[in-house]
Design an enzyme around this catalytic site. Structure first.
Site, mmCIF file in Angstrom:
data_model
loop_
_atom_site.group_PDB
_atom_site.id
_atom_site.type_symbol
_atom_site.label_atom_id
_atom_site.label_comp_id
_atom_site.label_asym_id
_atom_site.label_seq_id
_atom_site.Cartn_x
_atom_site.Cartn_y
_atom_site.Cartn_z
ATOM 1 N N SER A 124 0.719 -1.169 0.073
ATOM 2 C CA SER A 124 -0.170 -0.165 -0.121
ATOM 3 C C SER A 124 0.903 1.118 -0.020
ATOM 4 C CB SER A 124 -0.986 0.074 1.371
ATOM 5 O OG SER A 124 -1.937 0.996 1.159
ATOM 6 N N HIS A 125 0.743 2.045 1.118
ATOM 7 C CA HIS A 125 1.432 3.437 1.143
ATOM 8 C C HIS A 125 3.000 3.372 1.807
ATOM 9 C CE1 HIS A 125 -0.675 2.109 4.857
ATOM 10 N NE2 HIS A 125 0.372 2.769 5.470
ATOM 11 N N ASP A 304 -2.029 6.774 -3.343
ATOM 12 C CA ASP A 304 -0.944 6.001 -2.651
ATOM 13 C C ASP A 304 -0.287 4.971 -3.581
ATOM 14 O OD1 ASP A 304 -3.113 4.231 -2.394
ATOM 15 O OD2 ASP A 304 -2.126 3.333 -0.457
ATOM 16 N N ASP A 306 -0.976 1.701 -4.043
ATOM 17 C CA ASP A 306 -1.828 0.877 -4.665
ATOM 18 C C ASP A 306 -3.047 1.742 -5.071
ATOM 19 O OD1 ASP A 306 -2.397 1.152 -2.146
ATOM 20 O OD2 ASP A 306 -3.407 -1.012 -2.087
ATOM 21 N N ASP A 308 -5.592 3.137 -3.632
ATOM 22 C CA ASP A 308 -6.779 3.173 -2.676
ATOM 23 C C ASP A 308 -6.853 4.134 -1.802
ATOM 24 O OD1 ASP A 308 -4.906 2.064 -0.908
ATOM 25 O OD2 ASP A 308 -6.296 0.244 -0.539
ATOM 26 N N ARG A 309 -5.893 4.939 -1.402
ATOM 27 C CA ARG A 309 -5.987 6.041 -0.606
ATOM 28 C C ARG A 309 -6.179 7.460 -1.620
ATOM 29 N NH1 ARG A 309 -2.756 5.378 4.966
ATOM 30 N NH2 ARG A 309 -3.242 3.424 5.393
ATOM 31 N N LYS A 404 -11.455 0.572 -0.617
ATOM 32 C CA LYS A 404 -11.450 1.881 -0.833
ATOM 33 C C LYS A 404 -10.888 2.272 -2.263
ATOM 34 C CE LYS A 404 -7.340 2.540 2.195
ATOM 35 N NZ LYS A 404 -7.325 1.262 2.625
HETATM 36 C C1 G16 Z 1 -5.307 -0.248 5.499
HETATM 37 C C2 G16 Z 1 -6.699 -0.741 5.707
HETATM 38 C C3 G16 Z 1 -7.715 0.417 5.735
HETATM 39 C C4 G16 Z 1 -7.114 1.100 7.242
HETATM 40 C C5 G16 Z 1 -5.743 1.121 7.337
HETATM 41 C C6 G16 Z 1 -5.109 1.669 8.700
HETATM 42 O O1 G16 Z 1 -4.799 0.428 4.416
HETATM 43 O O2 G16 Z 1 -7.343 -0.989 4.332
HETATM 44 O O3 G16 Z 1 -8.935 0.158 5.831
HETATM 45 O O4 G16 Z 1 -7.809 2.314 7.614
HETATM 46 O O5 G16 Z 1 -5.029 0.084 6.876
HETATM 47 O O6 G16 Z 1 -3.590 1.247 8.944
HETATM 48 P P1 G16 Z 1 -3.175 1.495 10.304
HETATM 49 O O7 G16 Z 1 -3.822 -0.241 10.945
HETATM 50 O O8 G16 Z 1 -1.836 1.354 10.013
HETATM 51 O O9 G16 Z 1 -3.945 2.531 11.031
HETATM 52 P P2 G16 Z 1 -4.078 0.405 3.305
HETATM 53 O O10 G16 Z 1 -4.043 1.598 2.587
HETATM 54 O O11 G16 Z 1 -2.604 0.272 4.190
HETATM 55 O O12 G16 Z 1 -4.435 -0.823 2.899
#
Ligand code: G16
Length: 606
Positions: A124-125, A304, A306, A308-309, A404
């Site tokens: 992801s990010h 980000d 991937d 999704d953000r 998302k």
């Molecule tokens: C993931 C989940 C999100 C969540 C985020 C929280 O995001 O898909 O729904 O809000 O993690 O991250 P943390 O546990 O670090 O607060 P992503 O974009 O990393 O896949």
């Protein structure tokens, strides 16, 4: 392909590897961890073993990722393991690329929803490259991340695994070439089976879905206006090819609107997290950096790694993700054709501000509060209870997919801007303000808002929203890379204070607990989802440990305070950092953050 040319399936002995428990969204570790012998294979086999054999056999799966270092070889490995485990067909995005929401779209819609599930290769990010992060997660046939029941079963399998199956290395496909390659596979029991790999256009299915959601004509009209300047930053993630195709080719935005839109294995050395700290190029372009550019666009957005953000910016103005979803909810019916019949309901994660709740209340729809993690929205959407969701962590999306969706959010905001500029709603912030607070001006553009064809600024849209619904001042402090023991101590200290103290400075504690969620659809219970202190004036401070890091711990501290619309513009439009400082101090005192972690400052403030 004939039986003589069949690819043989190999059986490989292995043993459990510690620490393969998926976090908030899949298994995320350093690349060097994933490079250990059998590491990826163990997790993939554990996933196949957790799925019902009769469903997997002959099924279609999607396998792709965000293009970070290790994506292509991992796609190749998973494809060979899919063939060996009886899967009939694998769809791979060109170059091994598909954004996370595009995987969800492909699973749900391609060939009438033929796919049984998919593997998404992303951290992801988190940064990418040989010494950074890699990740893998499995999504189910609804297109959404595997629920906890399945991720727990996968993890249990990783603790017991003894063997895995993989097709011979001769099963190779050029991932850069669109088209279908057919194979004959000979399984361990001597039986033959057909297997196909189809390299698909990475944008097509997703774009088709978006066309049915938004009014592309009005979006195109907005993006072609000579007086409208727009900037999109893909942060060298997978959003690049989507942005080129959608914003430039489909909607006619000039190519110069795009920043960092060529995917790179290491995201150009950056941290592909769209926030005010890491989206440096966008922040500078929108006039929020140290230097002022000669021309500042009215609208800017970033995604980000991937895709999704998302982060939404106006000229010199930041929209908090919690406000963003609330504002999309407020305009959804008027500005987005997909929602023309209204919203079924909305949902947010627990630490996300209650701005969305106020819109839901005004519209007479339910607002659900779920733990952090997009997977918790899936059941609500599948059960037709909610159509729009958002998280403070820069995630926004709807029931068009089960992830998302960063580009969807950008188009939602552009639709609101197009709607406002169409003059359909005769609101005039300038007039409203004049009545409310004579003599207070919030910028010249405000005077034009709502008048026919005039562009309304992002800042004015947000300020109008606050004046109508009130403002949920909000900030999040992240303490990244804290030693795990110290982070646990912070949480323990906070839990110890619950029930013990009733007031900190002027803030009277109404309720203090650890958030627990019972899914209203299947009754499943998720405990320990964040430590909360709720104060008598509606303010909140919340603490939780991130579930997406690859090493050490990240403590997140969320601070929120509500100001009602009748407080007046001076209070509503106050500087958030200043307005929240007293409550931030309360949160720091409660958690003994400085004493226990040795950190005087957070690493990131959003
Ligand atoms: C993931 C989940 C999100 C969540 C985020 C929280 O995001 O898909 O729904 O809000 O993690 O991250 P943390 O546990 O670090 O607060 P992503 O974009 O990393 O896949």
């Amino acid at each position: 392909m004939s039986k003589q040319d069949a690819v043989a399936v190999k059986h490989v002995d292995t043993k459990p590897i510690d620490g393969q428990k998926p976090g908030t969204s899949g298994l995320r570790k350093k690349v060097t961890v994933f490079q250990q012998e059998h590491y990826l294979e163990n997790f993939v086999q554990a996933t196949f073993d957790a799925l019902p054999g009769e469903k997997l056999s002959g099924s279609t799966l999607v396998v792709s990722g965000d293009g970070r270092y290790l994506t292509k070889p991992s796609v190749a490995t998973i494809v060979r393991m899919a063939a060996a485990n009886g899967v009939g067909k694998v769809w791979v995005g060109r170059g091994g690329l598909l954004s996370t929401p595009a995987v969800s779209a492909v699973i749900r819609t391609r060939s009438g929803g033929e796919a049984y599930g998919g593997f998404i290769l992303t951290a992801s990010h988190n940064p990418g490259g040989p010494h950074e992060d890699f990740g893998i997660k499995y999504n189910c046939d609804n297109g959404g991340p595997a629920p906890e029941k399945l991720t727990n079963a996968i993890y249990q399998n990783t603790t017991k695994i003894k063997e895995y199956w993989i097709a011979d290395e001769s099963l190779q496909v050029d991932l850069d070439k669109l088209g279908r390659t057919q194979f004959m596979v000979q399984h361990q029991d001597g039986k033959f089976g057909h297997f196909a790999v189809e390299v698909i256009d990475e944008v097509e299915d997703y774009l088709r879905l978006l066309r049915g959601i938004y009014d592309f004509n009005s979006l195109s009209h907005l993006l072609r206006r000579p007086d409208f300047k727009f900037t999109f930053d893909a942060m060298h993630g997978v959003a690049g090819p989507y942005a080129k195709r959608i914003f430039v080719k489909e909607l006619g935005a000039p190519e110069s609107s795009l920043l960092n839109c060529d995917p790179k294995e290491d995201f150009g050395g950056g941290h592909p997290d769209p926030n005010l700290t890491y989206a440096k190029a966008l922040v500078a372009a929108l006039g929020l950096g140290d230097k002022q550019p000669a021309e500042i666009p009215q609208f800017g957005a970033a995604c980000d790694g991937d895709a999704d953000r998302n982060m939404i910016l106006g000229s010199k103005f930041f929209v908090t993700p919690s406000d963003s979803v609330a504002i999309i909810a407020a305009y959804a019916k008027d500005a987005i054709p997909y929602f023309s019949k209204g919203l079924k309901g909305v949902a947010r994660s627990m630490p996300t501000s209650a701005a969305l709740d106020r819109v839901a209340e005004a519209k007479g729809i339910k607002c659900y509060e779920v733990p952090t993690g997009w997977k918790f929205f899936g059941n609500l959407m599948d059960d037709n209870r909610c159509s729009l969701c958002g998280e403070e962590s820069f995630g926004t999306g709807s029931d068009h997919v089960r992830e998302k969706d960063g580009l969807w959010a950008v188009l939602a905001w552009l639709s609101i801007l197009a709607f406002k500029a169409s003059g359909s709603r005769k609101e005039n912030l300038g007039d409203k303000l004049a009545k409310f607070a004579p003599g207070l001006h919030i910028g010249d553009k405000a005077k034009d808002s709502g008048s026919s064809g005039q562009l309304v600024s992002v800042e004015d849209i947000v300020k109008q929203h606050w004046m109508h619904y009130g403002r949920n001042f909000y900030t999040r402090y992240d303490y990244e890379g804290v030693e795990s023991g110290k982070a646990d101590k912070v949480i323990k200290t906070l839990l110890g204070k619950q029930g013990e103290i009733t007031q900190v400075r002027n803030f009277v504690i109404d309720k203090a607990d650890e958030f627990m969620y019972k899914d209203p659809v299947d009754g499943s219970v998720s405990e320990h989802q964040g430590v909360r202190f709720l104060f008598s004036d509606g303010s909140r401070v919340i603490f939780r440990l991130s579930g997406t890091g690859s090493s050490g711990a990240t403590i997140r501290m969320y601070v929120e305070q509500y100001v009602a619309p009748d407080a007046g513009p001076e209070k509503l439009f106050a500087d958030a950092a200043k307005a929240l400082q007293p409550l931030v101090n309360v949160a720091l005192t409660l958690s003994k953050m400085k004493e226990l972690t040795g950190r005087n400052e957070p690493t990131v403030i959003t």
